[in-house]
Write an enzyme that holds these catalytic residues in place. Structure first.
Site, PDB file in Angstrom:
ATOM      1  N   HIS A  10       0.488  -1.277  -0.352  1.00 55.03           N
ATOM      2  CA  HIS A  10      -0.332   0.002  -0.300  1.00 55.03           C
ATOM      3  C   HIS A  10       0.920   1.334   0.178  1.00 55.03           C
ATOM      4  O   HIS A  10       0.781   2.169  -0.654  1.00 55.03           O
ATOM      5  CB  HIS A  10      -0.887  -0.176   1.238  1.00 55.03           C
ATOM      6  CG  HIS A  10      -2.097  -0.915   1.626  1.00 55.03           C
ATOM      7  ND1 HIS A  10      -1.871  -2.229   1.931  1.00 55.03           N
ATOM      8  CD2 HIS A  10      -2.923  -0.993   0.626  1.00 55.03           C
ATOM      9  CE1 HIS A  10      -2.457  -2.564   2.051  1.00 55.03           C
ATOM     10  NE2 HIS A  10      -3.212  -2.354   1.373  1.00 55.03           N
TER      11      HIS A  10
ATOM     12  N   GLN B  56     -18.595  -7.292  -1.059  1.00 58.10           N
ATOM     13  CA  GLN B  56     -17.494  -7.935  -1.524  1.00 58.10           C
ATOM     14  C   GLN B  56     -17.176  -8.848  -0.842  1.00 58.10           C
ATOM     15  O   GLN B  56     -16.380  -9.772  -1.927  1.00 58.10           O
ATOM     16  CB  GLN B  56     -16.398  -6.957  -1.869  1.00 58.10           C
ATOM     17  CG  GLN B  56     -15.325  -6.553  -0.843  1.00 58.10           C
ATOM     18  CD  GLN B  56     -14.472  -5.287  -1.492  1.00 58.10           C
ATOM     19  OE1 GLN B  56     -14.235  -4.787  -1.926  1.00 58.10           O
ATOM     20  NE2 GLN B  56     -12.846  -6.351  -1.613  1.00 58.10           N
TER      21      GLN B  56
ATOM     22  N   GLU C 139      -0.627  -4.605  -9.025  1.00 58.86           N
ATOM     23  CA  GLU C 139      -1.079  -5.416  -9.661  1.00 58.86           C
ATOM     24  C   GLU C 139      -1.429  -6.817  -9.075  1.00 58.86           C
ATOM     25  O   GLU C 139      -1.438  -7.722 -10.130  1.00 58.86           O
ATOM     26  CB  GLU C 139      -0.217  -5.320 -10.771  1.00 58.86           C
ATOM     27  CG  GLU C 139       0.250  -4.450 -11.348  1.00 58.86           C
ATOM     28  CD  GLU C 139       1.111  -4.692 -12.859  1.00 58.86           C
ATOM     29  OE1 GLU C 139       2.093  -5.377 -12.950  1.00 58.86           O
ATOM     30  OE2 GLU C 139       1.157  -3.934 -13.822  1.00 58.86           O
ATOM     31  N   LYS C 140      -1.227  -6.944  -7.246  1.00 57.63           N
ATOM     32  CA  LYS C 140      -1.166  -8.516  -7.191  1.00 57.63           C
ATOM     33  C   LYS C 140      -2.799  -8.758  -7.706  1.00 57.63           C
ATOM     34  O   LYS C 140      -3.384  -9.896  -7.382  1.00 57.63           O
ATOM     35  CB  LYS C 140      -1.194  -8.480  -5.514  1.00 57.63           C
ATOM     36  CG  LYS C 140      -1.097  -9.293  -4.971  1.00 57.63           C
ATOM     37  CD  LYS C 140      -1.046  -9.451  -3.282  1.00 57.63           C
ATOM     38  CE  LYS C 140      -2.302  -9.325  -2.526  1.00 57.63           C
ATOM     39  NZ  LYS C 140      -3.588  -9.811  -3.195  1.00 57.63           N
ATOM     40  N   ASP C 141      -3.823  -7.651  -7.373  1.00 64.53           N
ATOM     41  CA  ASP C 141      -4.800  -7.907  -8.014  1.00 64.53           C
ATOM     42  C   ASP C 141      -5.633  -7.656  -9.257  1.00 64.53           C
ATOM     43  O   ASP C 141      -5.798  -6.676  -9.518  1.00 64.53           O
ATOM     44  CB  ASP C 141      -6.148  -7.118  -6.610  1.00 64.53           C
ATOM     45  CG  ASP C 141      -5.855  -7.520  -5.472  1.00 64.53           C
ATOM     46  OD1 ASP C 141      -6.393  -8.691  -4.746  1.00 64.53           O
ATOM     47  OD2 ASP C 141      -5.392  -7.036  -4.707  1.00 64.53           O
TER      48      ASP C 141
ATOM     49  N   SER D 269      -2.323  -8.548   3.085  1.00 65.58           N
ATOM     50  CA  SER D 269      -3.210  -7.378   4.119  1.00 65.58           C
ATOM     51  C   SER D 269      -3.833  -9.435   5.125  1.00 65.58           C
ATOM     52  O   SER D 269      -3.701 -10.171   6.556  1.00 65.58           O
ATOM     53  CB  SER D 269      -3.921  -6.804   4.418  1.00 65.58           C
ATOM     54  OG  SER D 269      -4.041  -5.695   3.804  1.00 65.58           O
TER      55      SER D 269
END
Length: 286
Positions: free
Chosen positions: A43, A67, A154-156, A192
Site C-alpha cells: 500500500h 464484496q 497489480e497483485k489484484d 493483509s
C-alpha cells in the site's frame, strides 16, 4: 501547498467532496489510493507513487461489506485505523477518508454496478458477488473524491482491469494506474491476509510464487499451455494447496491468449484456511 505531516481524517462523503472541490478550485491535482486498511509496504508503495504524481493525495480506508460473501472473512478482516494513519503520516497524504458502512450504504441504498468483460471468469467463478461489490464501492469512492488518478496494485490483477474498464465505460475521468506487486523477502506477494497464516502455512505459502515462476519459465520456453498449467496445479497440490484456478490469460482482457500478445498467469489457491492470489507476466506466445 505541502501536505501536512499528519493526514486530516474525513468520515463523510460530503466532507470529502468539499475537500476535492477546494483542491480543484485551487488548481491542484488529486491522486487517490483506495484500500481496506491493514496497510503494508505494498500500500505504501502506491502512496509513494500517488504523491509523486499529484499535488494532493487521499487514501481511503474502508472494509467494504458488499464484496464479502457468506462464510468469508469480513468479521475477521484486520481493522487497524490508528496504526494505518500513523503509517501514512509524513508520506505526503493530505486526507484519509475512513467512512463507516452506514455512510457508504445508507438506509434504502438500492444501486449496484454490474460489470462484465474482464470480470468474467477467474474470481467470478468462485466469488460471484465480488466484483459487483468492488465496482460499486470504487465508483462511490471515485465520484466522492473525483481524483485525477487512482492507484491500484497489480497483485489484484483482475480487479485492476475491472476498475480500468469501469472508469472508462462510465466516463468517470479518473486515470487508473496499476503498480507492480510488492513481495516479501521470500517472494510471497504482500497481502493483509498474510497475517492469517500460522508458521507452517506461512512456510508453505512461499512455494506459491516459486511454482508460478516455474510455470512462467516453461511457458516462455514454448511448453504447451495445457501441460505447463497442469504441471503447475499438480505442484501446488503437492505443496498442500487447494487450487481454485491457475490460468493463462490475455494480459489486457483476460480472454484466451492470442499469438504475439502479452499474457498473464493468474492463480488463486488456499493453504489451510487462507486464500491467496497472485499473478505474473508471461512474454507473448508465438
Amino acid at each position: 501547498m505541502t501536505a501536512p505531516a499528519t493526514p486530516r481524517l474525513i468520515r463523510t462523503t460530503k466532507d470529502l467532496q468539499a475537500w476535492s472541490d477546494s483542491c480543484r478550485m485551487d488548481g491542484r491535482s488529486i491522486a487517490m489510493v483506495p484500500t481496506m486498511g491493514a496497510l503494508h509496504a505494498g500500500h505504501l508503495s502506491l502512496v509513494e507513487a500517488a504523491a509523486a504524481k499529484a499535488d494532493a493525495v487521499v487514501v481511503s480506508i474502508f472494509v467494504n461489506p458488499t464484496q464479502f460473501g457468506p462464510g468469508e472473512d469480513f468479521d475477521a478482516y484486520p481493522r487497524t485505523e490508528a496504526s494505518d494513519v500513523e503509517k501514512l503520516t509524513g508520506r505526503g497524504v493530505e486526507v484519509v477518508f475512513a467512512p463507516n458502512a452506514a455512510e457508504m450504504y445508507p438506509e434504502g441504498f438500492a444501486t449496484t454496478i454490474t460489470v462484465d468483460g474482464p470480470a468474467s471468469g477467474l474470481e467470478t467463478d468462485f466469488r460471484p458477488h465480488f466484483f459487483a461489490g468492488v465496482a460499486t464501492v470504487v465508483t462511490k469512492l471515485l465520484l466522492a473524491a473525483r481524483p485525477h488518478h487512482a492507484f491500484f496494485g497489480e497483485k489484484d490483477y483482475q480487479q485492476l482491469l475491472v476498475v480500468k474498464r469501469l472508469s472508462r465505460d462510465l466516463n468517470i475521468g479518473t486515470e487508473i494506474v496499476g503498480r507492480p506487486t510488492v513481495r516479501e523477502a521470500d517472494d510471497l506477494a504482500l497481502s493483509s491476509r498474510n497475517a492469517y497464516l500460522d508458521a507452517p502455512a506461512r512456510h508453505s505459502a512461499s512455494r506459491l510464487p516459486a511454482v508460478l515462476r516455474h510455470v512462467v519459465v516453461a511457458l516462455e520456453a514454448g511448453a504447451p499451455a495445457e501441460t505447463a498449467l497442469a504441471d503447475g496445479r499438480a505442484a501446488l497440490q503437492h505443496e498442500g494447496f487447494e487450487v481454485d484456478y491457475l490460468s493463462l490469460c490475455d494480459a489486457d482482457t483476460l480472454a484466451t491468449p492470442q499469438p504475439g500478445k502479452p499474457r498473464r498467469l493468474l492463480v488463486a489457491a488456499r493453504i489451510g484456511t487462507t486464500r491467496l492470489i497472485d499473478n505474473m507476466a508471461v512474454a507473448p506466445g508465438i
